[in-house]
Design an enzyme around this catalytic site. Structure first.
Site, PDB file in Angstrom:
ATOM      1  N   SER A  90      38.868  27.419  73.441  1.00 55.48           N
ATOM      2  CA  SER A  90      37.910  27.749  72.391  1.00 55.48           C
ATOM      3  C   SER A  90      36.590  26.990  72.483  1.00 55.48           C
ATOM      4  CB  SER A  90      38.588  27.530  71.044  1.00 55.48           C
ATOM      5  OG  SER A  90      37.763  27.956  70.015  1.00 55.48           O
ATOM      6  N   HIS A  91      36.278  26.233  71.451  1.00 51.83           N
ATOM      7  CA  HIS A  91      34.994  25.533  71.357  1.00 51.83           C
ATOM      8  C   HIS A  91      35.020  24.182  72.057  1.00 51.83           C
ATOM      9  CE1 HIS A  91      37.830  24.459  68.369  1.00 51.83           C
ATOM     10  NE2 HIS A  91      37.230  23.306  68.212  1.00 51.83           N
ATOM     11  N   ARG A 142      46.749  23.403  74.099  1.00 51.91           N
ATOM     12  CA  ARG A 142      45.445  22.914  74.572  1.00 51.91           C
ATOM     13  C   ARG A 142      45.595  21.475  75.057  1.00 51.91           C
ATOM     14  NH1 ARG A 142      41.373  25.317  69.936  1.00 51.91           N
ATOM     15  NH2 ARG A 142      41.941  27.483  70.327  1.00 51.91           N
ATOM     16  N   THR A 196      45.728  27.000  57.703  1.00 48.02           N
ATOM     17  CA  THR A 196      44.763  27.082  58.804  1.00 48.02           C
ATOM     18  C   THR A 196      45.437  27.677  60.036  1.00 48.02           C
ATOM     19  OG1 THR A 196      43.512  25.213  57.991  1.00 48.02           O
ATOM     20  CG2 THR A 196      43.361  25.664  60.346  1.00 48.02           C
ATOM     21  N   THR A 250      47.478  24.622  66.627  1.00 47.69           N
ATOM     22  CA  THR A 250      46.953  25.661  65.726  1.00 47.69           C
ATOM     23  C   THR A 250      46.734  26.971  66.482  1.00 47.69           C
ATOM     24  OG1 THR A 250      45.776  23.898  64.545  1.00 47.69           O
ATOM     25  CG2 THR A 250      45.136  26.138  64.036  1.00 47.69           C
ATOM     26  N   ASP A 270      35.284  31.129  73.530  1.00 48.53           N
ATOM     27  CA  ASP A 270      36.024  32.379  73.746  1.00 48.53           C
ATOM     28  C   ASP A 270      35.572  33.510  72.839  1.00 48.53           C
ATOM     29  OD1 ASP A 270      37.072  30.990  71.563  1.00 48.53           O
ATOM     30  OD2 ASP A 270      39.050  31.898  71.788  1.00 48.53           O
ATOM     31  N   ASP A 314      35.305  33.916  69.510  1.00 47.70           N
ATOM     32  CA  ASP A 314      35.876  34.305  68.218  1.00 47.70           C
ATOM     33  C   ASP A 314      35.192  33.647  67.028  1.00 47.70           C
ATOM     34  OD1 ASP A 314      36.962  31.845  68.741  1.00 47.70           O
ATOM     35  OD2 ASP A 314      39.060  32.474  68.583  1.00 47.70           O
ATOM     36  N   ARG A 315      34.425  32.569  67.291  1.00 50.03           N
ATOM     37  CA  ARG A 315      33.747  31.911  66.173  1.00 50.03           C
ATOM     38  C   ARG A 315      32.301  32.395  66.049  1.00 50.03           C
ATOM     39  NH1 ARG A 315      35.512  25.685  65.556  1.00 50.03           N
ATOM     40  NH2 ARG A 315      37.742  26.020  65.798  1.00 50.03           N
ATOM     41  N   LYS A 337      39.837  36.450  65.011  1.00 46.78           N
ATOM     42  CA  LYS A 337      38.496  36.355  64.447  1.00 46.78           C
ATOM     43  C   LYS A 337      37.517  36.798  65.527  1.00 46.78           C
ATOM     44  CE  LYS A 337      38.248  31.318  65.101  1.00 46.78           C
ATOM     45  NZ  LYS A 337      39.591  30.816  65.407  1.00 46.78           N
ATOM     46  N   SER A 381      36.254  27.155  59.499  1.00 51.27           N
ATOM     47  CA  SER A 381      35.994  26.698  60.860  1.00 51.27           C
ATOM     48  C   SER A 381      35.205  27.734  61.665  1.00 51.27           C
ATOM     49  CB  SER A 381      37.310  26.381  61.553  1.00 51.27           C
ATOM     50  OG  SER A 381      38.144  27.529  61.563  1.00 51.27           O
ATOM     51  N   ASP A 384      31.257  30.890  70.192  1.00 49.65           N
ATOM     52  CA  ASP A 384      31.866  29.743  70.874  1.00 49.65           C
ATOM     53  C   ASP A 384      32.423  30.117  72.248  1.00 49.65           C
ATOM     54  OD1 ASP A 384      33.990  31.313  70.036  1.00 49.65           O
ATOM     55  OD2 ASP A 384      35.304  29.587  69.755  1.00 49.65           O
TER      56      ASP A 384
HETATM   57  C1  G16 Z   1      41.579  27.684  65.846  1.00 48.16           C
HETATM   58  C2  G16 Z   1      42.345  28.561  64.916  1.00 48.16           C
HETATM   59  C3  G16 Z   1      41.668  28.618  63.578  1.00 48.16           C
HETATM   60  C4  G16 Z   1      41.467  27.235  63.024  1.00 48.16           C
HETATM   61  C5  G16 Z   1      40.717  26.386  64.029  1.00 48.16           C
HETATM   62  C6  G16 Z   1      40.629  24.933  63.628  1.00 48.16           C
HETATM   63  O1  G16 Z   1      40.343  28.251  66.130  1.00 48.16           O
HETATM   64  O2  G16 Z   1      42.482  29.868  65.410  1.00 48.16           O
HETATM   65  O3  G16 Z   1      42.450  29.372  62.735  1.00 48.16           O
HETATM   66  O4  G16 Z   1      40.782  27.279  61.824  1.00 48.16           O
HETATM   67  O5  G16 Z   1      41.381  26.417  65.265  1.00 48.16           O
HETATM   68  O6  G16 Z   1      41.907  24.412  63.553  1.00 48.16           O
HETATM   69  P1  G16 Z   1      42.156  22.880  63.331  1.00 48.16           P
HETATM   70  O7  G16 Z   1      41.509  22.548  62.013  1.00 48.16           O
HETATM   71  O8  G16 Z   1      43.644  22.730  63.318  1.00 48.16           O
HETATM   72  O9  G16 Z   1      41.485  22.129  64.456  1.00 48.16           O
HETATM   73  P2  G16 Z   1      39.775  28.295  67.605  1.00 48.16           P
HETATM   74  O10 G16 Z   1      38.429  28.924  67.478  1.00 48.16           O
HETATM   75  O11 G16 Z   1      39.726  26.842  68.051  1.00 48.16           O
HETATM   76  O12 G16 Z   1      40.759  29.082  68.387  1.00 48.16           O
END
Ligand code: G16
Length: 542
Positions: free
Chosen positions: A112-113, A21, A343, A17, A278, A280-281, A375, A364, A276
């Site tokens: 990310s998180h 990772r 997503t 996504t 990085d 963005d959340r 974001k 999310s 979070d």
């Molecule tokens: C990423 C994406 C988001 C997505 C989220 C969850 O966020 O940038 O658009 O909503 O993952 O994705 P999934 O449901 O596929 O786990 P982040 O903050 O992890 O970079």
């Protein structure tokens, strides 16, 4: 000085996504990072002599990979690398730097998180010249390249001192180490009424911001405490640590429970927020009230004009498909466009670039606008602060008035983490196979009116993305959505999104899980969650 190293492909470098990772030991395999970075460069055209922005969330392995990318950028012909001091750049700050300085693109190191540390997660993603995550066309190209790669280019140069702001030469390439906060803070000042927010703090407004030992600490210190005058101590856990202090830097009700508990307590501050790994959340909690990300998007959109940067109004709103329909009602009232995407923030890029949407959001915990192409956690907090300062009401009052005007979308996400991949795939395959038979049937007294596998037709470039989540829609507008996460690093994560629209004002103070109980039971019956996963309850409920 430059050499080409012979390498062999890895078969597991498919971006998810949001970039690639994996666990740190996977990235530490010989040439693993180099293969992926070279595959990124091989998938791009025309970057000779141009600028690459580079930074990460400071997690374990960040500093090592920063040096590798710098040496590979030099050998591949970039003219300049702009890197955040200490290897730090939040994801939205990196997006801003790319746009502000007209860079060719950027590489962001983050998972990310997800947790960090020698046995935890790491990630690499590429953002294009608009500052946004690479589109699927590019990520598909990168993946194809990783399957055939035979060599990578690297410069034999000493490591750059990334802790000192300034410029150094590396062969023919310049490396500029930049203050990671300055450009971003200036952008925020241009969008929001800092004067009004400062006055609110002077008058005793109390806020708690939890940086979760992740990247937003330095941004929060500078912006909330220094520029907005919030008291020292407003930002908590503000020193970025490679292992985030042993926690998950995930701003949700599970991993930021201490913040939630404080906000529900007798001496709660007026406003609580977290971001979070990085940056963005975001998590938004008022005194005695949690605001779901879907509601936050709707409330921010409805009130955005109170902030100077959005005074002219919004062009449109976009949300990911599993995000609740709360924002749709705002768009309808404002008479502006509403877009439903799969997503992944990458799907918003075209809409923002084309001027079709101004504000975007996801269930999310992501909200953002056209100020960057990611974001943005701190941005969401500042927009809330600006709205609170302008309206002079509490978060609770704003939320309740919003629901009274638009109705309330009760909403929850149930995650089943680390399910065996085969079992999760079997659940999805079986459900997909019977979607056509569902409409017209009833489950637990709820009548199914439609069921499909969401496909997105990008209105800007015409591309089509299929298999983006299984939707079951009920009479009256309730729905359940099933999809597998694209960001996990072990096994599969099944996400079940549950939503009910409640127009009746007298029914706006129900407990969310109770308000959704029949839909939750119906979801299990429709998809056979218990039998497929072997679990009798979700791992995380948000
Ligand atoms: C990423 C994406 C988001 C997505 C989220 C969850 O966020 O940038 O658009 O909503 O993952 O994705 P999934 O449901 O596929 O786990 P982040 O903050 O992890 O970079």
């Amino acid at each position: 000085m430059f050499r080409t190293v012979v390498t062999t492909p890895y078969d597991d470098q498919k971006p998810g996504t949001s970039g690639l990772r994996k666990k740190v030991p996977v990235f530490q395999q010989e040439n693993y990072v180099e293969n992926f970075v070279q595959s990124i460069f091989d998938s791009l055209d025309g970057f000779k002599g141009k600028t690459l922005v580079l930074g990460g969330d400071g997690r374990f392995y960040n500093r090592e990979v920063i040096q590798v990318v710098i040496r590979m950028a030099a050998a591949n012909g970039f003219g300049k690398v702009m890197v955040g001091q200490g290897g730090i750049l939040s994801t939205p700050a990196a997006s801003n730097v790319i746009r502000k300085y007209g860079a060719f693109g950027g590489i962001i190191l983050s998972a990310s998180h997800n947790p960090g540390g020698p046995h935890e997660d790491f990630g690499i993603k590429y953002n294009g010249e608009n500052g946004g995550p690479a589109t699927e066309t590019i990520t598909d190209r990168i993946f194809e390249r990783t399957r055939t790669i035979g060599g990578y280019k690297i410069a034999d140069l000493a490591p750059v001192d990334i802790d000192k702001v300034g410029t150094v030469l590396m062969g023919d390439m310049t490396v500029e180490v930049i203050d990671p906060v300055a450009d971003y803070a200036a952008l925020m000042e241009s969008l929001f009424d800092f004067e009004a927010i400062r006055t609110m703090f002077t008058n005793g407004f109390r806020m708690r911001f939890d940086a979760m030992h992740a990247v937003t600490g330095p941004y929060a210190k500078e912006i909330f405490e220094k520029r907005l005058g919030a008291p020292d101590g407003t930002a908590r856990n503000f020193v970025p640590l490679p292992d985030f202090g042993g926690h998950h830097p995930d701003p949700n009700l599970v991993h930021a429970k201490h913040l939630y508990d404080e906000m529900m307590g007798p001496d709660a501050p007026d406003f609580g927020a977290a971001s979070d790994g990085d940056g963005d959340r975001n998590l938004i909690i008022g005194k005695g009230i949690f605001i779901t990300p879907s509601d936050s998007l709707a409330m921010l959109a409805a009130n955005a004009r109170l902030a100077p940067g959005y005074r002219k109004g919004l062009k449109g709103i976009a949300r990911s498909m599993p995000t609740s329909g709360a924002a749709d009602r705002v768009a309808e009232k404002l008479g502006i466009g509403m877009y439903e995407t799969p997503t992944g923030w990458k799907f918003f890029g075209n809409l923002l670039d084309a001027g079709k949407a101004t504000i975007c959001g996801e269930e999310s915990a992501g909200t953002g606008s056209d100020h960057v192409r990611e974001k943005d956690g701190v941005w969401a907090v500042l927009l809330w602060l600006n709205i609170l300062a302008a309206r002079g009401e509490s978060v609770k009052e704003i939320a309740e008035r919003h629901w009274a005007t638009y109705g309330r979308n009760y909403y929850s996400r149930h995650d089943y983490e680390e399910v065996e991949t085969d079992r999760a795939n079997a659940l999805v395959a079986e459900l997909r196979g019977k979607l056509g038979t569902l409409p017209g049937t009833s489950v637990r007294g709820l009548k199914i009116v439609a069921a499909d596998d969401f496909a997105y037709h990008d209105p800007v470039d015409g591309s089509v993305s299929r298999n983006q989540g299984l939707r079951v829609l009920f009479d009256g507008g309730s729905r359940v959505v099933f999809r597998l996460s694209g960001t996990g690093t072990s096994g599969a994560t099944l996400r079940v999104y549950i939503e009910r629209y409640e127009p009746d004002k007298l029914r706006h103070d129900l407990d969310t899980q109770e308000a959704l109980a029949d839909l939750i039971a119906a979801a299990d019956e429709i998809a056979g969650i218990r039998s497929h996963t072997g679990r009798n309850k979700p791992s995380v409920i948000t």
